[in-house]
Write a protein that holds these residues in place. Structure first.
Motif, PDB file in Angstrom:
ATOM      1  N   LEU A  34       0.832  -1.204   0.000  1.00  0.00           N
ATOM      2  CA  LEU A  34       0.000   0.000   0.000  1.00  0.00           C
ATOM      3  C   LEU A  34       0.868   1.257   0.000  1.00  0.00           C
ATOM      4  O   LEU A  34       0.575   2.219  -0.715  1.00  0.00           O
ATOM      5  CB  LEU A  34      -0.920  -0.012   1.223  1.00  0.00           C
ATOM      6  N   SER A  35       1.962   1.242   0.781  1.00  0.00           N
ATOM      7  CA  SER A  35       2.837   2.416   0.796  1.00  0.00           C
ATOM      8  C   SER A  35       3.517   2.618  -0.553  1.00  0.00           C
ATOM      9  O   SER A  35       3.759   3.752  -0.978  1.00  0.00           O
ATOM     10  CB  SER A  35       3.892   2.259   1.899  1.00  0.00           C
ATOM     11  N   TRP A  36       3.817   1.538  -1.229  1.00  0.00           N
ATOM     12  CA  TRP A  36       4.421   1.615  -2.568  1.00  0.00           C
ATOM     13  C   TRP A  36       3.445   2.294  -3.531  1.00  0.00           C
ATOM     14  O   TRP A  36       3.816   3.187  -4.300  1.00  0.00           O
ATOM     15  CB  TRP A  36       4.760   0.213  -3.036  1.00  0.00           C
ATOM     16  N   LEU A  37       2.179   1.874  -3.474  1.00  0.00           N
ATOM     17  CA  LEU A  37       1.169   2.491  -4.320  1.00  0.00           C
ATOM     18  C   LEU A  37       1.027   3.980  -3.998  1.00  0.00           C
ATOM     19  O   LEU A  37       0.925   4.816  -4.897  1.00  0.00           O
ATOM     20  CB  LEU A  37      -0.165   1.774  -4.122  1.00  0.00           C
ATOM     21  N   LYS A  38       1.061   4.304  -2.701  1.00  0.00           N
ATOM     22  CA  LYS A  38       0.878   5.706  -2.305  1.00  0.00           C
ATOM     23  C   LYS A  38       2.100   6.560  -2.603  1.00  0.00           C
ATOM     24  O   LYS A  38       2.008   7.787  -2.530  1.00  0.00           O
ATOM     25  CB  LYS A  38       0.530   5.781  -0.818  1.00  0.00           C
ATOM     26  N   SER A  39       3.217   5.948  -2.959  1.00  0.00           N
ATOM     27  CA  SER A  39       4.350   6.756  -3.404  1.00  0.00           C
ATOM     28  C   SER A  39       4.084   7.357  -4.779  1.00  0.00           C
ATOM     29  O   SER A  39       4.758   8.300  -5.195  1.00  0.00           O
ATOM     30  CB  SER A  39       5.626   5.897  -3.438  1.00  0.00           C
ATOM     31  N   HIS A  40       3.093   6.819  -5.501  1.00  0.00           N
ATOM     32  CA  HIS A  40       2.681   7.360  -6.798  1.00  0.00           C
ATOM     33  C   HIS A  40       1.294   7.996  -6.755  1.00  0.00           C
ATOM     34  O   HIS A  40       0.946   8.748  -7.662  1.00  0.00           O
ATOM     35  CB  HIS A  40       2.668   6.245  -7.853  1.00  0.00           C
ATOM     36  N   LEU A  41       0.501   7.660  -5.744  1.00  0.00           N
ATOM     37  CA  LEU A  41      -0.896   8.101  -5.693  1.00  0.00           C
ATOM     38  C   LEU A  41      -1.160   8.848  -4.398  1.00  0.00           C
ATOM     39  O   LEU A  41      -0.984   8.307  -3.305  1.00  0.00           O
ATOM     40  CB  LEU A  41      -1.834   6.890  -5.796  1.00  0.00           C
TER      41      LEU A  41
ATOM     42  N   ILE B 167      -9.684   0.978  -2.058  1.00  0.00           N
ATOM     43  CA  ILE B 167      -8.716   0.782  -3.136  1.00  0.00           C
ATOM     44  C   ILE B 167      -8.915  -0.575  -3.795  1.00  0.00           C
ATOM     45  O   ILE B 167      -8.917  -0.699  -5.022  1.00  0.00           O
ATOM     46  CB  ILE B 167      -7.283   0.930  -2.592  1.00  0.00           C
ATOM     47  N   GLY B 168      -9.105  -1.622  -2.985  1.00  0.00           N
ATOM     48  CA  GLY B 168      -9.316  -2.957  -3.543  1.00  0.00           C
ATOM     49  C   GLY B 168     -10.563  -3.028  -4.404  1.00  0.00           C
ATOM     50  O   GLY B 168     -10.552  -3.621  -5.490  1.00  0.00           O
ATOM     51  N   ALA B 169     -11.652  -2.404  -3.943  1.00  0.00           N
ATOM     52  CA  ALA B 169     -12.896  -2.424  -4.717  1.00  0.00           C
ATOM     53  C   ALA B 169     -12.741  -1.655  -6.022  1.00  0.00           C
ATOM     54  O   ALA B 169     -13.239  -2.086  -7.074  1.00  0.00           O
ATOM     55  CB  ALA B 169     -14.031  -1.838  -3.878  1.00  0.00           C
TER      56      ALA B 169
ATOM     57  N   GLY C  97       3.565  -1.981 -14.036  1.00  0.00           N
ATOM     58  CA  GLY C  97       4.247  -1.100 -13.112  1.00  0.00           C
ATOM     59  C   GLY C  97       3.263  -0.537 -12.102  1.00  0.00           C
ATOM     60  O   GLY C  97       2.095  -0.285 -12.409  1.00  0.00           O
ATOM     61  N   VAL C  98       3.739  -0.326 -10.871  1.00  0.00           N
ATOM     62  CA  VAL C  98       2.868   0.234  -9.835  1.00  0.00           C
ATOM     63  C   VAL C  98       2.362   1.605 -10.262  1.00  0.00           C
ATOM     64  O   VAL C  98       1.226   1.979  -9.963  1.00  0.00           O
ATOM     65  CB  VAL C  98       3.633   0.315  -8.492  1.00  0.00           C
ATOM     66  N   ARG C  99       3.191   2.343 -10.996  1.00  0.00           N
ATOM     67  CA  ARG C  99       2.753   3.664 -11.438  1.00  0.00           C
ATOM     68  C   ARG C  99       1.559   3.560 -12.383  1.00  0.00           C
ATOM     69  O   ARG C  99       0.646   4.389 -12.349  1.00  0.00           O
ATOM     70  CB  ARG C  99       3.901   4.406 -12.116  1.00  0.00           C
ATOM     71  N   GLY C 100       1.531   2.559 -13.230  1.00  0.00           N
ATOM     72  CA  GLY C 100       0.390   2.373 -14.112  1.00  0.00           C
ATOM     73  C   GLY C 100      -0.884   2.068 -13.341  1.00  0.00           C
ATOM     74  O   GLY C 100      -1.973   2.529 -13.712  1.00  0.00           O
ATOM     75  N   VAL C 101      -0.770   1.287 -12.264  1.00  0.00           N
ATOM     76  CA  VAL C 101      -1.927   1.001 -11.418  1.00  0.00           C
ATOM     77  C   VAL C 101      -2.420   2.292 -10.770  1.00  0.00           C
ATOM     78  O   VAL C 101      -3.618   2.571 -10.715  1.00  0.00           O
ATOM     79  CB  VAL C 101      -1.560  -0.044 -10.348  1.00  0.00           C
ATOM     80  N   ALA C 102      -1.455   3.101 -10.256  1.00  0.00           N
ATOM     81  CA  ALA C 102      -1.827   4.370  -9.639  1.00  0.00           C
ATOM     82  C   ALA C 102      -2.498   5.299 -10.646  1.00  0.00           C
ATOM     83  O   ALA C 102      -3.444   6.026 -10.309  1.00  0.00           O
ATOM     84  CB  ALA C 102      -0.586   5.031  -9.054  1.00  0.00           C
TER      85      ALA C 102
ATOM     86  N   GLY D 247     -10.821   8.579 -10.133  1.00  0.00           N
ATOM     87  CA  GLY D 247     -11.248   9.520  -9.100  1.00  0.00           C
ATOM     88  C   GLY D 247     -10.875   9.125  -7.699  1.00  0.00           C
ATOM     89  O   GLY D 247     -11.439   9.652  -6.736  1.00  0.00           O
ATOM     90  N   LEU D 248      -9.897   8.232  -7.539  1.00  0.00           N
ATOM     91  CA  LEU D 248      -9.527   7.783  -6.198  1.00  0.00           C
ATOM     92  C   LEU D 248      -8.244   8.465  -5.714  1.00  0.00           C
ATOM     93  O   LEU D 248      -7.522   7.909  -4.903  1.00  0.00           O
ATOM     94  CB  LEU D 248      -9.352   6.265  -6.177  1.00  0.00           C
ATOM     95  N   GLY D 249      -7.943   9.606  -6.210  1.00  0.00           N
ATOM     96  CA  GLY D 249      -6.760  10.322  -5.768  1.00  0.00           C
ATOM     97  C   GLY D 249      -6.121  11.073  -6.918  1.00  0.00           C
ATOM     98  O   GLY D 249      -6.694  11.227  -8.010  1.00  0.00           O
ATOM     99  N   LYS D 250      -4.893  11.520  -6.683  1.00  0.00           N
ATOM    100  CA  LYS D 250      -4.158  12.302  -7.680  1.00  0.00           C
ATOM    101  C   LYS D 250      -2.815  11.633  -7.948  1.00  0.00           C
ATOM    102  O   LYS D 250      -2.116  11.235  -7.020  1.00  0.00           O
ATOM    103  CB  LYS D 250      -3.943  13.724  -7.158  1.00  0.00           C
ATOM    104  N   LEU D 251      -2.470  11.502  -9.231  1.00  0.00           N
ATOM    105  CA  LEU D 251      -1.197  10.894  -9.604  1.00  0.00           C
ATOM    106  C   LEU D 251      -0.068  11.865  -9.307  1.00  0.00           C
ATOM    107  O   LEU D 251      -0.076  13.010  -9.774  1.00  0.00           O
ATOM    108  CB  LEU D 251      -1.204  10.530 -11.093  1.00  0.00           C
ATOM    109  N   LYS D 252       0.907  11.409  -8.523  1.00  0.00           N
ATOM    110  CA  LYS D 252       2.036  12.262  -8.170  1.00  0.00           C
ATOM    111  C   LYS D 252       2.999  12.387  -9.345  1.00  0.00           C
ATOM    112  O   LYS D 252       3.138  11.466 -10.155  1.00  0.00           O
ATOM    113  CB  LYS D 252       2.783  11.684  -6.964  1.00  0.00           C
ATOM    114  N   ALA D 253       3.672  13.526  -9.415  1.00  0.00           N
ATOM    115  CA  ALA D 253       4.685  13.724 -10.448  1.00  0.00           C
ATOM    116  C   ALA D 253       5.890  12.846 -10.155  1.00  0.00           C
ATOM    117  O   ALA D 253       6.206  12.556  -8.996  1.00  0.00           O
ATOM    118  CB  ALA D 253       5.087  15.188 -10.515  1.00  0.00           C
TER     119      ALA D 253
END
Length: 807
Positions: A5-12, A21-23, A170-175, A182-188
Motif C-alpha cells: 500500500l505504501s508503494w502504491l501511495k508513493s505514486h498516488l 482501493i481494492g474495490a 508497473g505500480v505507477r500504471g496502477v496508480a 477519481g480515487l486520488g491524484k497521480l504524483k509527479a
C-alpha cells in the motif's frame, strides 16, 4: 503482480482506505486476487508494560512478569530473554486468537505458576520470522491501546492482469488508473536528466544487421563509477520482499525495483569485467552463455545478446550473464536500458525455457520512450543509495514511432457500451489516462500515450471509458426473450443416446478413454486396417490412433482389478480410426465384462462371464440402435473387424458375429488369452463391438402420421415345448429362426432352454429343447389349430436344418 500500500501511495496521493482501493481496482478491470493485511489479524492485542520481571521459581529459562494492561495488573510467564521491567510489549489475553496458530488463547499453568496472558514475538503475529525475543514497542506507546494502531503495517495487494495491460505491470500504471477513476491524484515523477560528470569511455555499438535491427531498435547505456554496492535501505528491501523478490544488493535491487515500479526492466554490468564497446548483436550459432540463474545456455543465430568486444554478456531482454554480474566489490557499473522486439523475446524465452520478469515485460511491449527515462530514474536512485558519479548518456539507435491518431465518435460509448455519458466526462476520462483528445466536431481525434500500445481502435477507447467509469456502473439490460427452439437431434444422435441408455441399464459403467494407444497394442487389434500413427503424440507410448475401443477398456478393467475391483463391466461409445483422413472413422459401441457376473452369495448364483454375456450386451445395443433382432444371424469363423468373420483378438471357439445378410453389425466373444497376456491383464474378459453406422435406420415416417398404439391380445397364450435332434454342426440360432418363420403372425416368443448330447442320440447328433409361445389375436386357439401350428413348426425345422422331432 504484488505491491504494498505504501508503494502504491508513493505514486498516488489518496485518502482512500484499503478496502476502497481494492474495490476500485476490480471495478476498473485490475482484478484483485488477494489483499494481505497483517493488521487485520491483530484484533484484541493490546499494548502492555512489564512492571516487574523475576526468575521463575521452577524453571531456569522462564521469567515471571507482572504486566500492566492499563486496566489491571496480571501475571504472565514468559520465556523471552529480553523480557524486562519497563518494556512495552504486545499482550494477548485469554480469548484472543493468535495469528500464527489460529488458536484461541486460554489461561494456563506453566511449571506450577498460572499465566494470564502471552507476550508475543514477531513470528507469533505473522509479522516476520524473528522469535528470539518478544516485540519491543516504542516507549511512547499508550498502555492499553490496540497494537494495530501502534505498529507500522504495510498491506500487500495482489492483482491479476490481462496480457494486454503491460502499462499496469508497473505500480505507477496502477496508480494512474486509480487516479483516473477519481480515487486520488497521480504524483509527479522525477525523470529529469541527471547531469553527466564525464564522457563515458565505453560506447554503444549497434551490431545488428539492417534487416534485424527491429529486434533491438534502441540501446541506452551509462557508466557510473566510484559506487559502493552496499545493502539496500530497509524500505527498498521491504518492497521487493513483498513483491516476491529476493533483495541482493543495492544496485541489483534498484533494477529489480524499477521493473515492478515502472514496468521498465534494466540491467547493470560490472564495468571492470567488460572489454570495449557494448551493444546488441545476434548470437553466433552454438555460442554459450553462463546466466545469472546458474545455468549455461546454448544460443542460436535468431537470438539477441548484449555483448562487448570479447563475448556475450547477457541474453537481451531476458537475463544477464554471470561473468559480468555485479557483486559487493563492484565499484563501477555499466547501466543498460534498451528496447527489444516482443516476438523475438517470446521466441527466445520459449526456446531457452527461461521465465524472467524482464522477459514478461518485453514480450508484451514496454513503453518505447522508457529507455531514456528509465536510465535517468535508475541513475538517480543508484547515486542516492550507492554514491558515485555518472557519465553522460550514450544512446544507440532510435525509439520506434508510436504516435497514431484514432477517429472516435463519443456516441459509440452509448451504442456499444450501453452507458449514457456526457462528452465532457468521456474527454476527461481519456485525458486522465494520458490520451490526447482533439474534440472538434462529431468525430474526435484521439492520440494514445506511449505506454498504451494495446489501444488500436475506437472499440478500445470505448472499453477504456467504460472501465474507468466502472464496470459495476453499467446498467444491466435483459435480452429480449426469444422462443426456445425445439431440440433437434439427428437420427444418429438419438441412436447413440438409446444405445448408451441400453448398455447402462445392463449394469455397465460408461467410460471415456484416450483416442490413442501404444503402437504394439494397436497391432493386436488392427486387423486389415492401416496403422494410423500420430505425428506429434502427447506421449511416446500413445503414438497410434486406436483401431478398436477394446484395448483401452481392457486396460481400464485391469486398473480396476489392480485396485481390488475384479468384477466390473465397462462400455464406451466413440470412434475407431481406420485411416488418417476425415470420414475414415467408424462409430462403435464397445462393452467389456471382466471376472464374475455377480458378487459372492450364499445362494450360489455366481459364475464367470462368458461369450453369451457379451452376445446379450451386443443384442441389447443393436435393439436400442434400431436393428430388427429377429432378422439377425449368428455366425462364427475367423476374419477381421471389417470382414465377415470374427476378429482375431477374440477366442476362436468362444466368439461370433451378428450379421444382417452379409453385413456384420456386431462382434462378440471372449478375448484371446494371448491378447490379454500382451495387454498385461488377467482374464477372463468378454467383449462386444457394435458398429452403429452399419445398423439400417428405420424409414422416416410420413409427415402427420400418428404413432401406432400398442396392441395387446385378450386371448390366452399357449406354450409348447419341442425337442429337435439335429447335427452338432447346426447352430441353435438357425433352428430358432426356422421356428419363428414357421408362424410369424402366431408365434410371439421362441427360446432355447436345453442342449443335450449323448450316446442315445447317435454320433454327431445333439438335442435342442425349444419353448414356443403362441399368441392368438382374433380368438382362442382350438386343439386343431395348435396341432396344425406344431406340424408347421416341425416341418420348417426339418426343411431348414434337417432336424427331426425327438421321440
Amino acid at each position: 503482480m504484488k505491491f504494498t500500500l505504501s508503494w502504491l501511495k508513493s505514486h498516488l496521493e489518496t485518502t482512500a482506505t484499503l478496502g476502497e482501493i481494492g474495490a476500485k481496482l476490480t471495478s476498473v478491470g485490475l482484478e484483485v486476487e488477494n489483499i494481505e493485511d497483517p493488521g487485520a489479524g491483530l484484533v484484541g492485542l493490546i499494548v502492555a508494560q512489564i512492571a516487574h520481571a523475576k526468575q521463575h521459581p521452577n524453571a531456569d529459562r522462564l521469567r515471571l512478569c507482572t504486566v500492566d494492561t492499563g486496566a489491571e495488573t496480571i501475571q504472565v510467564v514468559c520465556g523471552a530473554p529480553n523480557a524486562r521491567a519497563g518494556l512495552k510489549v504486545v499482550l494477548a489475553r485469554p480469548g484472543v486468537t493468535i495469528p500464527s496458530s489460529g488458536e484461541v488463547l486460554k489461561k494456563g499453568s506453566i511449571r506450577g505458576i498460572e499465566s494470564q496472558g502471552m507476550l508475543c514475538s514477531m513470528r507469533e503475529l505473522k509479522l516476520g520470522e524473528d522469535h528470539d525475543g518478544i516485540i519491543e514497542l516504542p516507549a511512547d506507546a499508550t498502555v492499553g491501546a490496540p497494537v494495530a494502531g501502534v505498529l507500522d503495517f504495510d498491506p500487500v495487494i495482489e492483482i491479476n492482469l490481462t496480457p494486454n495491460r503491460v502499462d499496469a505491470l508497473g505500480v505507477r500504471g496502477v496508480a494512474r488508473d486509480l487516479a483516473a477513476a477519481g480515487l486520488g491524484k497521480l504524483k509527479a515523477i522525477n525523470d529529469a536528466p541527471v547531469p553527466g560528470r564525464f564522457v563515458s569511455p565505453r560506447k554503444v555499438k549497434m551490431a545488428l544487421p539492417a534487416d534485424q535491427a527491429h529486434k533491438c531498435p534502441q540501446f541506452v547505456g551509462r557508466m557510473i563509477r566510484s559506487v559502493k554496492n552496499t545493502e539496500s535501505p530497509p524500505w527498498l528491501k521491504a518492497r521487493l520482499t513483498a513483491a516476491g523478490l529476493r533483495p541482493i544488493s543495492a544496485i541489483v535491487d534498484v533494477t529489480q525495483f524499477l521493473t515492478i515500479d515502472l514496468g521498465r526492466p534494466l540491467h547493470a554490468f560490472d564495468d571492470a569485467k567488460l572489454t570495449g564497446d557494448m551493444g546488441p548483436r545476434l548470437a553466433a550459432p552454438g555460442e554459450t552463455l553462463a546466466a545469472l540463474n546458474g545455468k549455461t545456455y546454448t544460443l542460436d543465430a535468431e537470438m539477441v545478446v548484449i555483448a562487448d568486444q570479447a563475448s556475450a554478456a547477457g541474453i537481451g531482454g531476458i537475463m544477464g550473464g554471470e561473468p559480468s554480474s555485479v557483486t559487493e566489490t563492484t565499484t563501477s557499473i555499466f547501466l543498460e536500458s534498451a528496447l527489444f522486439d516482443p516476438r523475438n523475446m517470446s521466441a527466445t524465452g520459449r526456446k531457452l525455457q527461461i521465465n524472467s520478469d524482464a522477459r514478461y515485460c518485453f514480450e508484451r511491449g514496454v513503453d518505447p520512450t522508457s529507455p531514456v527515462t528509465g536510465a535517468e530514474i535508475a541513475t538517480r536512485m543508484i547515486l542516492e543509495i550507492c554514491g558515485g558519479e555518472a557519465s553522460e548518456l550514450i544512446i544507440g539507435g532510435t525509439a520506434p514511432d508510436f504516435s497514431r491518431v484514432i477517429a472516435f465518435n463519443p456516441a459509440r460509448v452509448k451504442s456499444l457500451g450501453g452507458v449514457e455519458m456526457p462528452g465532457a466526462e468521456i474527454k476527461s476520462i481519456l485525458e486522465r489516462l494520458g490520451f490526447g483528445v482533439a474534440a472538434a466536431g462529431e468525430v474526435w481525434k484521439v492520440t494514445p500515450p506511449s505506454w498504451r500500445a494495446d489501444v488500436e481502435g475506437w472499440q478500445d477507447l470505448v472499453e477504456e471509458v467504460l472501465r474507468i467509469h466502472g464496470y459495476d456502473n453499467i446498467p444491466p439490460i435483459p435480452l429480449p426473450r426469444a422462443p426456445m427452439p425445439k431440440v433437434a437431434l439427428s437420427p444418429q444422435q438419438r441412436q447413440v443416446a438409446f444405445t448408451r441408455r441400453s448398455l447402462a441399464m445392463r449394469g455397465l459403467n460408461e467410460t471415456t478413454t484416450w483416442s490413442f494407444l501404444a503402437g504394439a497394442q494397436a497391432e493386436l487389434f488392427r486387423g486389415e486396417a492401416p496403422r494410423v500413427a500420430i505425428a506429434n503424440p502427447i506421449s511416446s507410448d500413445l503414438d497410434v490412433l486406436r483401431p478398436s475401443l477394446i484395448p483401452n477398456l481392457a486396460a481400464a478393467a485391469g486398473r480396476n482389478a489392480a485396485r481390488g475391483l475384479h468384477d466390473c463391466g465397462l462400455f464406451e461409445v466413440g470412434p475407431r480410426f481406420e485411416g488418417p483422413k476425415p470420414g475414415q472413422q467408424a462409430l462403435v459401441a464397445a462393452a467389456l465384462r471382466a471376472g464374475h457376473t455377480a458378487a459372492r452369495h450364499w445362494a450360489g448364483n455366481r459364475r464367470v462371464v462368458d461369450a453369451l454375456d457379451a452376445k446379450a450386451d451386443a443384442l441389447a445395443a443393436l435393439e436400442a440402435a434400431g436393428a430388427v433382432i429377429s432378422a439377425l444371424q449368428t455366425a462364427s469363423g475367423s476374419g477381421s473387424s471389417g470382414g465377415g468373420g470374427v476378429p482375431a483378438w477374440y477366442h476362436p471357439g468362444r466368439s461370433g458375429v451378428l450379421k444382417l445378410g452379409h453385413q456384420v453389425l456386431a462382434a462378440f466373444g471372449e478375448l484371446h488369452p494371448g491378447v490379454l497376456a500382451a495387454l498385461d491383464v488377467k482374464g477372463p474378459m468378454v467383449a462386444c463391438e457394435v458398429f452403429l453406422e452399419r445398423v439400417p435406420q428405420p424409414k422416416k415416417a410420413k409427415a402427420g402420421a400418428a404413432r401406432q398404439l400398442l396392441k395387446t391380445s385378450p386371448f390366452q397364450p399357449v406354450e409348447r415345448d419341442f425337442a429337435f435332434v439335429v447335427d452338432t454342426s447346426v447352430a441353435a440360432d438357425a433352428v430358432l429362426r426356422a421356428v419363428r418363420n414357421a408362424e410369424k403372425d402366431l408365434i410371439a416368443e421362441v427360446g432355447l432352454f436345453d442342449v443335450y448330447e449323448g450316446p442315445h442320440l447317435g454320433e454327431g447328433k445333439k438335442s435342442l429343447a425349444i419353448s414356443v409361445t403362441l399368441q392368438p389375436t382374433d380368438a382362442t386357439l382350438t386343439d386343431a389349430q395348435i396341432e396344425a401350428a406344431a406340424s408347421r413348426i416341425v416341418a420348417a425345422v426339418e426343411k431348414a436344418c434337417g432336424g427331426r422331432l425327438r421321440a
